[in-house]
Motif scaffolding. Structure first.
Motif: not given
Length: 148
Positions: A6-13, A97-103, A107-114
Motif C-alpha cells: 500500500v505504501r509503495d502504491a500510494l507513492a506511485d500514485a 491518489l484517488e485516481t488509483a482507486r481504479g474503475a 481493486y484500488a492501488l493496483g490490487g493492494a487494497a479494496d
C-alpha cells in the motif's frame, strides 16, 4: 492488506501529478526518506484498525502522508504547495491518489487494497527534515482492504 504494498502504491500514485513547468518533478517514496529531494511526497505514519468485518474480512488503515517543498521563494513555494493540495487539477495530490482507486469493481492501488479516500489535509506549516526547513502539509488517506 500488505502495508508495504500500500505504501509503495500510494507513492506511485502521487508520482503522477504534473507540476507547473517551472518546477522539478515531484519525487515520491513509500517511506520516510533519509534525505528529501524537493518537492517530495512520502508516506509517513499509519494506524490500522483490524477486524472490521467477521473472519479478518476487513482492515482499515489511515496513512499520514507529507509533501515538502523548498524555501527558494516563499510565495512561489506556497503557491506550488497550494496547487498540490487542491481538490482537483493536474498538480492535485488528492486527484492523483484517488485516481488509483481504479474503475468500479476494480481493486484500488493496483490490487493492494479494496478502496481508498483522501480524507483531509492538515498541518500546513514549516517542517524540519534532516536539519533543513521546508514548507509542507500532511494528507490523511484512509485505505480499506482484506484483513486476511
Amino acid at each position: 492488506m500488505q502495508i508495504s504494498a500500500v505504501r509503495d502504491a500510494l507513492a506511485d500514485a502521487a508520482r503522477t501529478v504534473v507540476l507547473p513547468t517551472t518546477r522539478a518533478k515531484l519525487t515520491c517514496t513509500g517511506y520516510t526518506p533519509d534525505a528529501v529531494s524537493e518537492p517530495h511526497f512520502f508516506v509517513g505514519e499509519y494506524d490500522v484498525d483490524f477486524d472490521k468485518a467477521y473472519g479478518r474480512g476487513l482492515d482499515i488503515a489511515q496513512f499520514t502522508c507529507r509533501v515538502l517543498v523548498g524555501l527558494a521563494d516563499d510565495q512561489a513555494t506556497q503557491r506550488l504547495l497550494d496547487a498540490m493540495l487542491s481538490g482537483s487539477g493536474p498538480a492535485s495530490l488528492k486527484q492523483a491518489l484517488e485516481t488509483a482507486r481504479g474503475a468500479p469493481g476494480e481493486y484500488a492501488l493496483g490490487g493492494a487494497a479494496d478502496d481508498l479516500h483522501v480524507m483531509r489535509i492538515q498541518g500546513y506549516r514549516w517542517y524540519e527534515h534532516q536539519a533543513t526547513s521546508y514548507v509542507g502539509a500532511e494528507l490523511v488517506v484512509k485505505v480499506i482492504g482484506q484483513g486476511a
